[in-house]
Design an enzyme around this catalytic site. Structure first.
Site, short mmCIF file in Angstrom:
data_model
loop_
_atom_site.label_atom_id
_atom_site.label_comp_id
_atom_site.label_asym_id
_atom_site.label_seq_id
_atom_site.Cartn_x
_atom_site.Cartn_y
_atom_site.Cartn_z
N ASP A 33 0.83 -1.19 0.00
CA ASP A 33 0.00 0.00 0.00
C ASP A 33 0.87 1.25 0.00
O ASP A 33 1.88 1.32 0.72
CB ASP A 33 -0.89 -0.03 1.25
CG ASP A 33 -1.92 1.08 1.27
OD1 ASP A 33 -2.75 1.15 0.35
OD2 ASP A 33 -1.89 1.89 2.23
N GLU A 78 1.61 -0.58 -5.20
CA GLU A 78 0.56 0.40 -5.44
C GLU A 78 1.25 1.76 -5.44
O GLU A 78 1.49 2.36 -4.39
CB GLU A 78 -0.52 0.38 -4.36
CG GLU A 78 -1.67 1.32 -4.69
CD GLU A 78 -2.27 2.06 -3.50
OE1 GLU A 78 -3.41 2.54 -3.61
OE2 GLU A 78 -1.60 2.17 -2.46
#
Length: 586
Positions: free
Chosen positions: A231, A304
């Site tokens: 993330d 990401e």
């Protein structure tokens, strides 16, 4: 359709932009399915999805034909940001089950031939994490505070934030602590949170932070996971001195496709500013690469990273760093043939330069589902951060037709691809959610100016005639399901010719049989500059997508392998209608 004369363009190859790329690592051409745990399936009837629910529905993924499953966070958390605020990276939140439940899920997935990727949230923790609680009880300059980004405030009494950064969820990116007796002359310190105030940013200059996360990696690798989706992979390291910055970082930005090679399909300015895409993040991933190399089985790291230009994204997947990076330039590209061709070409050429696969994606838990955003007639690229009841509403039929065409185009491209749960059912966003059921912190921190991501996170419909559409054993669902989900339930699509599920299943079967993921890509010469057609050859298959209003004739002798919708007829024979993609052998 009225039969009209249509010129059939020969499907001969032109310039090759990507050579065949055979490889033994599974992640190079894998199709990976994202499970958002709280919305996939509920195993205990409390209205919240959980690990036993996931385990019970893994047969659906095996039937679909994907290669792996990626699970969004299930760690212990106060759930102020749906689990992206972690208090313990080694424990399962009771909402989702136990470590034994995780082990059972992982074992069942592997039994079905599905690899398992888990989410890792390293940019920030929850403010309830033991480290941050210790920092709150410790004075400025203490070892405990070094693990986070604490700073004295500006001004004579320290009442102004350390800099002018804004939170991605809205409002200032700094929160001041309550006064303590041992505060320095500047008064209580401030802590940085690029997201919600309950998500303090970790200090990745601190060696203890780095060692802790390497240990977390080993904990889950020892439990048999096959990789990690990271993330905010472009965050973590901030520019020296934390300088002021006059820009604004949006959580997700649409594409302003430029004509330059470096700008085509770039996802806006999400990497701009001194808080993102700093060179120091690559030292972290080189160290993580070494950790994964200690384990058998081609484990992978997936970034990401909302960065542009694409040459910056390629840095994350160099040989000694991560294995994949989501192609958000493709996700944000408008429904336009020339733009799509440009993004595909740039993506393949840029990733080829570092020996990495291109990783295609159209939807996820942070953006409006592509079945909805492509249904906005006036905005073919669509908004990204949510559609509310007061916004222009998508045309559901148009959106689904385009979504099916876009997916069949994506699955025909070489490299790896990600699917977001429910897109194989043709699910749209819930675009009329009332404000009183919303839970996304972005909605509350912006006083409703940001619609938020709840609409793409609705619990899945499994069985049309069951309470809660079969999400669990009761009517309870943590977010309400729209009426449109009943007809789209999985049990209404299994084995039904023409259903979206069967389209996906057939496409994945053909993709594997034709080895498209490792094939080379050549643009079809006759359509190289076409205004409304994307036509490419991968291996022995031609992928032809008609984005324009007029039908496109198929050449004589073209063997149709799969089409995203019904074909039409012209005087020449079969024709491709508007917003439809076909795979042919010709």
């Amino acid at each position: 359709m009225t039969r009209t004369e249509l010129p059939a363009v020969p499907l001969t190859g032109g310039d090759q932009v990507h050579a065949p790329a055979p490889g033994t690592e599974w992640w190079r051409d894998a199709v990976i399915y994202q499970v958002y745990p709280r919305s996939f399936a509920d195993g205990n009837g409390d209205g919240m999805g959980d690990l036993p629910g996931i385990t019970a529905r893994l047969d659906h993924l095996a039937k679909l034909g994907v290669d792996a499953v990626w699970l969004s966070p299930f760690y212990r958390s106060p759930q102020k940001d749906a689990g992206y605020d972690v208090t313990d990276y080694r424990q399962i939140d009771p909402l989702f089950g136990t470590l034994d439940d995780f082990d059972a899920m992982r074992a069942r997935a592997h039994e079905l031939g599905l690899r398992v990727i888990v989410d890792l949230v390293p940019n920030h923790s929850s403010d309830q994490h033991a480290w941050f609680q210790e920092a709150l009880e410790s004075p400025a300059g203490s070892r405990a505070r070094e693990r986070y980004v604490f700073r004295d405030g500006k001004g004579a009494d320290g009442t102004e934030p350390p800099n002018n950064w804004q939170s991605i969820f809205g409002g200032p990116a700094w929160t001041r602590l309550a006064p303590r007796e041992d505060d320095g002359p500047a008064g209580p310190q401030w802590y940085l949170h690029l997201f919600d105030s309950s998500q303090p940013d970790l200090n990745w200059e601190d060696l203890e932070v780095r060692a802790e996360f390497e240990d977390v990696l080993r904990f889950w690798l020892d439990r048999g996971v096959d990789g990690f989706r990271v993330d905010v992979a472009h965050g973590m390291v901030k520019a020296d001195g934390l300088p002021d910055w006059g820009g604004k970082v949006a959580m997700v930005e649409g594409s302003d496709a430029a004509d330059s090679a470096e700008g085509i399909g770039a996802p806006g300015g999400s990497n701009e500013g001194p808080m993102f895409d700093q060179d120091g993040v690559h030292d972290i991933y080189r160290a993580w690469h070494k950790v994964l190399a200690e384990y058998d089985g081609d484990r992978c790291l997936v970034a990401e990273a909302w960065v542009s230009p694409m040459s910056r994204l390629a840095r994350y997947v160099r040989e000694d760093e991560m294995q994949q990076a989501f192609n958000f330039a493709f996700l944000t590209t408008k429904w336009d043939a020339a733009t799509i061709r440009g993004v595909v070409t740039e993506s393949l050429e840029t990733m080829d330069a570092v020996g990495a696969p291109t990783t295609w994606v159209l939807s996820n838990h942070d953006v409006v589902r592509h079945a909805s955003r492509l249904g906005l007639v006036e905005m073919a690229d669509g908004p990204m951060n949510g559609i509310g009841p007061r916004d222009p509403q998508p045309d559901a039929e148009l959106g689904l037709r385009r979504a099916r065409a876009a997916t069949l185009l994506m699955l025909g491209l070489p490299g790896s691809a990600y699917l977001y749960q429910g897109e194989e059912l043709g699910l749209p966003d819930h675009t009329t959610l009332p404000d009183d059921v919303r839970q996304d912190p972005a909605f509350f921190r912006t006083a409703g100016a940001e619609t938020g991501r709840d609409g793409c996170r609705i619990p899945l419909p499994w069985e049309a005639d069951r309470p809660g559409l079969g999400f669990g054993s009761t009517e309870a669902t943590w977010l309400p399901q729209p009426d449109s989900y009943r007809a789209l339930a999985a049990d209404q699509q299994y084995g039904v010719d023409g259903s979206t599920f069967e389209l996906y299943r057939s496409a994945l079967t053909a993709r594997r049989a034709e080895n498209l993921g490792q094939g080379g890509l050549t643009w079809v010469a006759g359509y190289a500059d076409a205004k409304d057609v994307v036509a490419l050859r991968v291996a022995d298959v031609v992928v032809l997508a008609n984005l324009g209003p007029a039908p496109v004739a198929l050449p004589d002798g073209a063997e149709v392998l799969i089409a995203s919708g019904p074909l039409a007829e012209s005087a020449e024979g079969p024709a491709l209608p508007t917003d439809t993609t076909v795979w042919v052998r010709a």
